[in-house]
Design an enzyme around this catalytic site. Structure first.
Site, mmCIF file in Angstrom:
data_model
loop_
_atom_site.group_PDB
_atom_site.id
_atom_site.type_symbol
_atom_site.label_atom_id
_atom_site.label_comp_id
_atom_site.label_asym_id
_atom_site.label_seq_id
_atom_site.Cartn_x
_atom_site.Cartn_y
_atom_site.Cartn_z
ATOM 1 N N ARG A 256 38.578 16.349 5.806
ATOM 2 C CA ARG A 256 38.743 15.155 4.951
ATOM 3 C C ARG A 256 37.853 13.988 5.383
ATOM 4 N NH1 ARG A 256 40.176 18.745 3.066
ATOM 5 N NH2 ARG A 256 42.235 19.423 2.462
ATOM 6 N N SER B 85 47.931 12.351 -0.121
ATOM 7 C CA SER B 85 48.369 12.397 1.278
ATOM 8 C C SER B 85 47.959 11.104 1.970
ATOM 9 C CB SER B 85 47.729 13.576 2.000
ATOM 10 O OG SER B 85 48.202 14.767 1.436
ATOM 11 N N GLU C 5 44.514 8.587 5.810
ATOM 12 C CA GLU C 5 43.549 9.336 5.004
ATOM 13 C C GLU C 5 43.165 8.477 3.793
ATOM 14 O OE1 GLU C 5 44.446 13.541 4.469
ATOM 15 O OE2 GLU C 5 43.708 13.431 2.400
HETATM 16 C C1 LIG Z 1 48.733 13.325 -6.401
HETATM 17 C C2 LIG Z 1 47.517 13.405 -5.500
HETATM 18 C C3 LIG Z 1 47.205 14.599 -4.876
HETATM 19 C C4 LIG Z 1 46.078 14.691 -4.041
HETATM 20 N N1 LIG Z 1 45.778 15.890 -3.441
HETATM 21 C C5 LIG Z 1 44.659 16.013 -2.697
HETATM 22 C C6 LIG Z 1 44.293 17.263 -2.087
HETATM 23 O O1 LIG Z 1 44.953 18.265 -2.230
HETATM 24 N N2 LIG Z 1 43.155 17.303 -1.350
HETATM 25 C C7 LIG Z 1 42.364 16.207 -1.155
HETATM 26 O O2 LIG Z 1 41.331 16.322 -0.476
HETATM 27 N N3 LIG Z 1 42.682 15.015 -1.696
HETATM 28 C C8 LIG Z 1 43.799 14.885 -2.451
HETATM 29 N N4 LIG Z 1 44.125 13.686 -3.007
HETATM 30 C C9 LIG Z 1 43.303 12.500 -2.694
HETATM 31 C C10 LIG Z 1 42.142 12.238 -3.671
HETATM 32 O O3 LIG Z 1 42.367 12.824 -4.926
HETATM 33 C C11 LIG Z 1 40.810 12.748 -3.123
HETATM 34 O O4 LIG Z 1 40.500 12.139 -1.893
HETATM 35 C C12 LIG Z 1 39.666 12.485 -4.097
HETATM 36 O O5 LIG Z 1 38.529 13.183 -3.675
HETATM 37 C C13 LIG Z 1 39.315 11.012 -4.236
HETATM 38 O O6 LIG Z 1 38.459 10.870 -5.345
HETATM 39 P P1 LIG Z 1 38.419 9.492 -6.154
HETATM 40 O O7 LIG Z 1 37.398 9.614 -7.206
HETATM 41 O O8 LIG Z 1 39.764 9.120 -6.592
HETATM 42 O O9 LIG Z 1 37.898 8.518 -5.011
HETATM 43 P P2 LIG Z 1 38.375 7.037 -4.666
HETATM 44 O O10 LIG Z 1 39.782 7.042 -4.204
HETATM 45 O O11 LIG Z 1 38.050 6.118 -5.774
HETATM 46 O O12 LIG Z 1 37.405 6.736 -3.442
HETATM 47 C C14 LIG Z 1 37.530 7.491 -2.245
HETATM 48 C C15 LIG Z 1 36.276 7.269 -1.401
HETATM 49 O O13 LIG Z 1 35.158 7.867 -2.052
HETATM 50 C C16 LIG Z 1 34.125 6.904 -2.225
HETATM 51 N N5 LIG Z 1 33.438 7.211 -3.479
HETATM 52 C C17 LIG Z 1 33.984 7.457 -4.703
HETATM 53 N N6 LIG Z 1 33.018 7.725 -5.599
HETATM 54 C C18 LIG Z 1 31.838 7.630 -4.937
HETATM 55 C C19 LIG Z 1 30.466 7.785 -5.305
HETATM 56 N N7 LIG Z 1 30.105 8.086 -6.566
HETATM 57 N N8 LIG Z 1 29.516 7.603 -4.362
HETATM 58 C C20 LIG Z 1 29.845 7.305 -3.080
HETATM 59 N N9 LIG Z 1 31.121 7.149 -2.665
HETATM 60 C C21 LIG Z 1 32.093 7.312 -3.576
HETATM 61 C C22 LIG Z 1 34.833 5.558 -2.239
HETATM 62 O O14 LIG Z 1 33.941 4.522 -1.885
HETATM 63 C C23 LIG Z 1 35.917 5.808 -1.212
HETATM 64 O O15 LIG Z 1 35.389 5.655 0.097
HETATM 65 C C24 LIG Z 1 45.250 13.562 -3.843
HETATM 66 C C25 LIG Z 1 45.554 12.353 -4.493
HETATM 67 C C26 LIG Z 1 46.677 12.279 -5.327
HETATM 68 C C27 LIG Z 1 46.964 10.983 -6.020
#
Ligand SMILES: Cc1cc2nc3c(=O)[nH]c(=O)nc-3n(C[C@H](O)[C@H](O)[C@H](O)COP(=O)(O)OP(=O)(O)OC[C@H]3O[C@@H](n4cnc5c(N)ncnc54)[C@H](O)[C@@H]3O)c2cc1C
Length: 309
Positions: free
Chosen positions: A173, A223, A299
């Site tokens: 992660r 998480s 995380e």
């Molecule tokens: C119900 C639920 C279940 C989940 N289950 C999992 C799971 O099983 N496994 C898992 O790994 N995660 C899980 N997550 C967490 C989350 O979905 C992941 O971490 C996901 O990859 C985050 O993507 P996001 O677009 O929402 O990023 P954001 O939350 O918007 O940003 C996360 C990070 O990514 C960076 N970022 C986003 N887009 C870009 C870009 N284009 N360029 C550079 N940096 C960028 C941001 O600056 C930040 O540092 C879960 C979340 C929820 C709500």
């Protein structure tokens, strides 16, 4: 620092001043961005970043499924890649070329439809591809680094960059991906020749399992704490078990609660502030440390100011 948000470069996309960010996050909390920029395409993003004074802080937000925006909002410019253009997905044999605003679920579904296997795990991650690369997202035994072939982005100076995957350090992660690069597109590699129906069933099974074990309909950030040991470690300790053992299931601070369904999830039960959620997370960390001696690592990303300036 403060900057003159009246002197912003011209763009083809959208620029919004004092733009509330809560609607762009899963927790639905937090303050406003000094400026929110929704670029039209890579050229628009590059031109904007090149013209923006280099001292202005820039933060990228995906779909906010792993982020708490603090109540004081975010200084400088927040960039979000949203809309049809940024959600583009193209498939060529086993290779999936996609822009960073594409949802992981959409990528999994498009790959399944084209008979590309190996990418169904993405359907369990409710974020965008940009967020998935940045966080090395994963589930069901696979993570982004297993399928990522190439990454393109725009650096803070406005120039396009192509980052060799071999130069990115991936761990559980986490990546050491340069913080000042906005990821704009990437190629993921699966295996061509899969059966679309079987793959669609795989995705449906992942989704059913999620709905059963996680509060996916709540305002949450996934998480909260990384497991102390990465997958595959013998006798792996998991955060939820440590939180449970410390008696934190259902614990509340203001409008924030430790989920009864999955105690490594914090939820906004209606009227939480970002401060409530963060304080609850810190309370959980303190109780786990006291109970088991383990210092949990957040995380979830926490960004922005505690209070508006
Ligand atoms: C119900 C639920 C279940 C989940 N289950 C999992 C799971 O099983 N496994 C898992 O790994 N995660 C899980 N997550 C967490 C989350 O979905 C992941 O971490 C996901 O990859 C985050 O993507 P996001 O677009 O929402 O990023 P954001 O939350 O918007 O940003 C996360 C990070 O990514 C960076 N970022 C986003 N887009 C870009 C870009 N284009 N360029 C550079 N940096 C960028 C941001 O600056 C930040 O540092 C879960 C979340 C929820 C709500």
């Amino acid at each position: 620092m403060t900057f003159d948000s009246n002197a912003l470069p011209e763009v083809r996309g959208k620029l919004m001043k004092n733009a509330p960010l809560a609607p762009y996050t899963w927790f639905r909390v937090g303050g406003a961005a000094d400026v929110l920029f929704l670029p039209a395409d890579e050229g628009d993003l590059g031109d904007f970043l090149a013209a923006l004074p280099q001292e202005v802080p820039v933060t990228v937000l995906g779909v906010g499924s792993n982020t708490i925006v603090r109540d004081g909002g975010v200084e400088g410019v927040v960039i979000r890649l949203m809309g049809k253009y940024w959600g583009g997905i193209e498939i060529e044999d086993g290779d999936v070329h996609a822009r960073s605003g594409a949802l992981d679920l959409s990528v999994a579904r498009a790959a399944a439809k084209a008979g590309v296997s190996g990418l169904s795990f993405l359907s369990g991650i409710p974020g965008s591809l940009g967020g998935a690369v940045r966080t090395n997202a994963g589930c069901y035994g696979r993570e982004l680094s297993d399928v990522l072939v190439s990454v393109e982005g725009i650096a803070r100076c406005g120039g396009g960059v192509s980052i060799p995957v071999s130069e990115i350090e991936f761990s559980y992660r986490h990546t050491d991906f340069p913080a000042d690069v906005v990821v704009t597109s990437m190629t993921l590699r699966g295996d061509a020749g899969g059966d679309p129906e079987t793959l669609a069933a795989e995705i449906a099974a992942h989704q059913a399992r999620r709905a059963e074990t996680q509060p996916i309909k709540e305002k949450t950030g996934g998480s909260t704490f990384a497991n102390p040991d990465p997958p595959g470690t013998p006798d792996q300790r998991s955060s939820w078990k440590l939180i449970e053992a410390a008696g934190c299931r259902g614990l509340r601070v203001g409008g924030a609660q430790v989920s009864e369904k999955h105690c490594n999830f914090l939820i906004n039960i209606g009227d939480a502030t970002a401060a409530d959620i963060e304080a609850l997370g810190e309370l959980v960390r303190a109780r786990v440390l006291e109970h088991s001696g383990v210092d949990l690592r957040w995380e979830i990303r926490r960004i922005g100011r505690l209070q508006a300036p």
